[in-house]
Scaffold this active site. Structure first.
Site, PDB file in Angstrom:
ATOM      1  N   SER A 193       0.863  -1.187   0.000  1.00 20.37           N
ATOM      2  CA  SER A 193       0.000   0.000   0.000  1.00 20.37           C
ATOM      3  C   SER A 193       0.897   1.233   0.000  1.00 20.37           C
ATOM      4  CB  SER A 193      -0.933  -0.003   1.221  1.00 20.37           C
ATOM      5  OG  SER A 193      -0.185  -0.120   2.415  1.00 20.37           O
ATOM      6  N   GLU A 246       1.373   5.639   0.766  1.00 18.83           N
ATOM      7  CA  GLU A 246       0.896   6.905   1.338  1.00 18.83           C
ATOM      8  C   GLU A 246       1.266   8.055   0.407  1.00 18.83           C
ATOM      9  OE1 GLU A 246       1.444   8.299   5.657  1.00 18.83           O
ATOM     10  OE2 GLU A 246       2.651   9.744   4.523  1.00 18.83           O
ATOM     11  N   ALA A 263      -0.378  18.808   8.792  1.00 20.59           N
ATOM     12  CA  ALA A 263      -0.142  19.122  10.199  1.00 20.59           C
ATOM     13  C   ALA A 263      -0.926  20.383  10.553  1.00 20.59           C
ATOM     14  CB  ALA A 263       1.342  19.323  10.437  1.00 20.59           C
ATOM     15  N   ASP A 299      -0.067  16.272  15.182  1.00 16.02           N
ATOM     16  CA  ASP A 299       0.966  17.107  15.813  1.00 16.02           C
ATOM     17  C   ASP A 299       0.404  18.498  16.033  1.00 16.02           C
ATOM     18  OD1 ASP A 299       3.189  15.472  16.190  1.00 16.02           O
ATOM     19  OD2 ASP A 299       3.653  15.536  14.048  1.00 16.02           O
ATOM     20  N   ASP A 330       3.780   3.505  24.461  1.00 18.73           N
ATOM     21  CA  ASP A 330       3.288   3.392  23.074  1.00 18.73           C
ATOM     22  C   ASP A 330       2.452   2.125  22.870  1.00 18.73           C
ATOM     23  OD1 ASP A 330       4.362   5.793  22.004  1.00 18.73           O
ATOM     24  OD2 ASP A 330       6.331   4.857  21.917  1.00 18.73           O
ATOM     25  N   GLN A 334       5.084   4.089  12.198  1.00 19.45           N
ATOM     26  CA  GLN A 334       6.074   5.086  11.788  1.00 19.45           C
ATOM     27  C   GLN A 334       7.219   4.339  11.118  1.00 19.45           C
ATOM     28  OE1 GLN A 334       6.911   7.832  10.692  1.00 19.45           O
ATOM     29  NE2 GLN A 334       6.506   9.118  12.484  1.00 19.45           N
ATOM     30  N   PHE A 367      14.819  14.457  10.496  1.00 20.41           N
ATOM     31  CA  PHE A 367      13.482  14.118  10.980  1.00 20.41           C
ATOM     32  C   PHE A 367      13.564  13.014  12.046  1.00 20.41           C
ATOM     33  CE2 PHE A 367       9.450  11.772  10.751  1.00 20.41           C
ATOM     34  CZ  PHE A 367       8.580  12.798  11.030  1.00 20.41           C
ATOM     35  N   HIS A 390       3.590  -0.893   3.902  1.00 18.24           N
ATOM     36  CA  HIS A 390       2.983   0.405   3.559  1.00 18.24           C
ATOM     37  C   HIS A 390       4.109   1.386   3.241  1.00 18.24           C
ATOM     38  CE1 HIS A 390      -0.149   3.453   3.584  1.00 18.24           C
ATOM     39  NE2 HIS A 390       0.550   4.189   4.434  1.00 18.24           N
TER      40      HIS A 390
END
Ligand code: FAD
Length: 288
Positions: free
Chosen positions: A7, A9, A43, A101, A152, A170, A210, A259
């Site tokens: 898949s 994004e 965001a 965020d 988490d 993530q 990042f 993904h």
């Protein structure tokens, strides 16, 4: 071994130029037969309309199963649920429900006074409509807001119990990071599918920065490898090989879904999928 599902994004374009890039990406990757594609929500909630347009246009023109991201940031409950209802009316039944965020200038998430206080409230509200398949985010490396090393997994369990049916992680750099997280989730009684998020490294400088901000610095071997590859002008070759190896290790370890974070650039993702032998035969015939 069962066939691996893929898949993608995408993010919604904010300019005409970006719009061409998105369509080129969708056009290139759609023939690879993704199980679904997802479209992010800017965001601070600043792409509300653009996300909706991108989701419905991809669905209409490419017949792909599209998942719309939706956050709790800077909106009342009524506004957020109205967005979801608009998706349902357009036939979009998959949502990635996120807290989101804080907008630029704010250091921590502040719920809107009439908004959802956290993502579990959003998940419950979406689930109670009975209209949506709800996905959520998961964090194999510790999220910066996690109170401790268990937070988490504990919070992911709360999100699944609230009505989510799967999670997308993530990105991370080593398969072991994912396997450790998957084991901890299983021990916590989470049996919903957890789909690893895969980032082909388009821009090592940006990814490094990042990842540092997220508190998940890349391993030393990756720093060394990209330093040499950049010096020798072989950045993309290394990116494809590192990402292919990561995916291959995940598949060996029993992962059935991948993904890809495409960043609206199709080339590395397509190369990795071809290298893994996951491209449908029809696509390979066209290339030959
Ligand atoms: P949560 O899961 O609610 O929180 C993240 C972590 O904070 C939790 O794992 C937990 O450790 C801690 N935490 C938060 N609340 C609590 C609580 N009440 N009690 C205990 N612990 C708590 N951002 C966007 O703006 N738009 C997008 O489209 C988008 N898409 C994403 C898709 C994926 C697959 C991923 C992994 C991230 C995405 N993000 C997106 C980034 C995301 O918004 C940020 O990571 C944000 O900081 C957390 O959102 P969340 O829904 O994962 O939060």
């Amino acid at each position: 071994m069962p066939a691996t599902r893929i898949s993608f994004e995408f993010f919604p374009p904010k300019s005409l130029n970006a719009s061409f890039r998105l369509w080129e990406t969708v056009r290139t990757l759609a023939p690879l037969g993704p199980e679904f594609v997802s479209v992010t929500y800017g965001a601070g909630g600043n792409t509300r309309k653009l996300t909706h347009e991108a989701v419905t246009t991809i669905q209409k023109n490419y017949g792909l199963n599209v998942t719309a991201h939706l956050t709790c940031v800077d909106a009342t409950r009524a506004q957020t649920l109205a967005i979801a209802q608009n998706y349902a009316r357009a036939g979009v039944r998959d949502i990635v429900a996120l807290r989101g965020d804080p907008p630029v200038g704010q250091s921590a998430f502040q719920p809107h006074p009439q908004g959802f206080a956290n993502v579990c409230e959003l998940i419950q509200a979406l689930a109670s409509t009975g209209k949506f398949n709800i996905r959520v985010a998961a964090y194999p490396d510790r999220h910066p807001d996690a109170a401790d090393e268990h937070a988490d997994v504990d919070w992911l369990k709360r999100k699944i119990d609230a009505g989510a049916t799967s999670a997308i992680t993530q990105f991370f750099f080593e398969a072991e990071t994912f396997f450790r997280f998957r084991d901890r989730c299983q021990k916590a009684g989470i049996d919903a599918p957890i789909i690893p998020g895969i980032l082909p490294i388009e821009n090592w400088t940006g990814v490094k920065a990042f990842a540092q901000r997220c508190g998940a610095p890349p391993p030393v071997w990756l720093y060394q490898a990209f330093t040499v590859a950049n010096r020798d002008d072989r950045h993309d070759l290394l990116a494809i090989s590192v990402c292919t190896e990561l995916c291959s290790d995940l598949i060996e370890g029993g992962v059935e879904d991948l993904h890809f974070y495409t960043l609206n650039k199709p080339s590395l993702t397509r190369e990795v999928i071809h290298a893994l032998g996951l491209a449908p035969d029809a696509v390979l015939e066209k290339v030959a």
